[in-house]
Design a protein around this motif. Structure first.
Motif, short mmCIF file in Angstrom:
data_model
loop_
_atom_site.label_atom_id
_atom_site.label_comp_id
_atom_site.label_asym_id
_atom_site.label_seq_id
_atom_site.Cartn_x
_atom_site.Cartn_y
_atom_site.Cartn_z
N ASN A 20 10.79 66.00 112.15
CA ASN A 20 11.35 64.73 112.59
C ASN A 20 12.64 64.41 111.86
N GLN A 21 12.88 65.02 110.69
CA GLN A 21 14.08 64.77 109.91
C GLN A 21 15.26 65.61 110.38
N ALA A 22 15.00 66.59 111.24
CA ALA A 22 16.06 67.49 111.69
C ALA A 22 17.15 66.70 112.40
N SER A 23 18.33 67.25 112.41
CA SER A 23 19.45 66.58 113.05
C SER A 23 19.18 66.36 114.52
N LEU A 39 29.05 65.64 115.33
CA LEU A 39 28.66 66.74 114.43
C LEU A 39 29.26 66.52 113.05
N TYR A 40 30.51 66.11 112.99
CA TYR A 40 31.16 65.82 111.71
C TYR A 40 30.42 64.70 111.00
N ALA A 41 30.09 63.64 111.73
CA ALA A 41 29.40 62.49 111.13
C ALA A 41 28.03 62.90 110.58
N LEU A 90 24.90 73.81 111.60
CA LEU A 90 25.66 73.60 112.83
C LEU A 90 25.12 74.43 113.99
N GLU A 91 24.30 75.42 113.66
CA GLU A 91 23.49 76.19 114.61
C GLU A 91 24.21 77.24 115.43
N ASN A 92 25.47 77.02 115.80
CA ASN A 92 26.13 78.03 116.64
C ASN A 92 27.65 77.93 116.50
N GLU A 93 28.31 78.94 117.00
CA GLU A 93 29.77 79.01 116.89
C GLU A 93 30.46 77.87 117.64
N ASN A 95 29.48 74.81 117.97
CA ASN A 95 29.45 73.61 117.12
C ASN A 95 30.42 73.73 115.95
N ILE A 96 30.53 74.93 115.39
CA ILE A 96 31.49 75.14 114.30
C ILE A 96 32.90 74.88 114.81
N GLN A 97 33.21 75.37 115.99
CA GLN A 97 34.53 75.15 116.58
C GLN A 97 34.79 73.67 116.86
N LEU A 98 33.74 72.96 117.29
CA LEU A 98 33.89 71.52 117.51
C LEU A 98 34.22 70.80 116.21
N VAL A 99 33.52 71.13 115.13
CA VAL A 99 33.80 70.51 113.84
C VAL A 99 35.22 70.84 113.40
N MET A 100 35.62 72.10 113.59
CA MET A 100 36.98 72.48 113.22
C MET A 100 38.01 71.67 114.01
#
Length: 108
Positions: A20-23, A39-41, A90-93, A95-100
């Motif tokens: 239940n604590q997972a993002s 995602l950043y937040a 972030l689980e996947n590429e 999401n990493i690209q979104l944060v970037m």
């Protein structure tokens, strides 16, 4: 008998509590800019702040970064110093690209 129940139920309860604590997953109905900000937040703002300038726990001021995209990617995935690796969170590429992409909005 009570001890056996506690030893059995305790770990199971802990497992479900952690689940239940997972993002919260990013909603598919959000546009990419909203997804990136969320995602950043969820994963970055605690140390870097909403504007990238917080500096908690030694976090760098993201508004002043001169790192290349490749260096930022590596830093997100592998971490450095007090920053833990964030690739798994972030689980996947995508999401990493979104944060970037969100990080670029913080630069001056």
């Amino acid at each position: 008998m009570v001890l056996k129940k506690v030893l059995f139920i305790g770990p199971i309860s802990l497992f479900f509590a952690c689940q239940n604590q997972a993002s919260a997953p990013v909603k598919a109905t959000q546009n990419p800019t909203e997804q990136a900000a969320n995602l950043y937040a969820m994963h970055c703002a605690q140390c870097h702040g909403d504007d990238g300038k917080l500096g908690a726990s030694g976090a760098k001021d993201l508004s002043l970064t001169s790192l290349s995209d490749n260096e930022i990617h590596a830093r997100i995935v592998k971490g450095k110093n007090a920053m833990p690796p964030m690739g798994a969170l972030l689980e996947n590429e995508a999401n990493i690209q979104l944060v970037m992409s969100h990080l670029k909005t913080l630069k001056h």
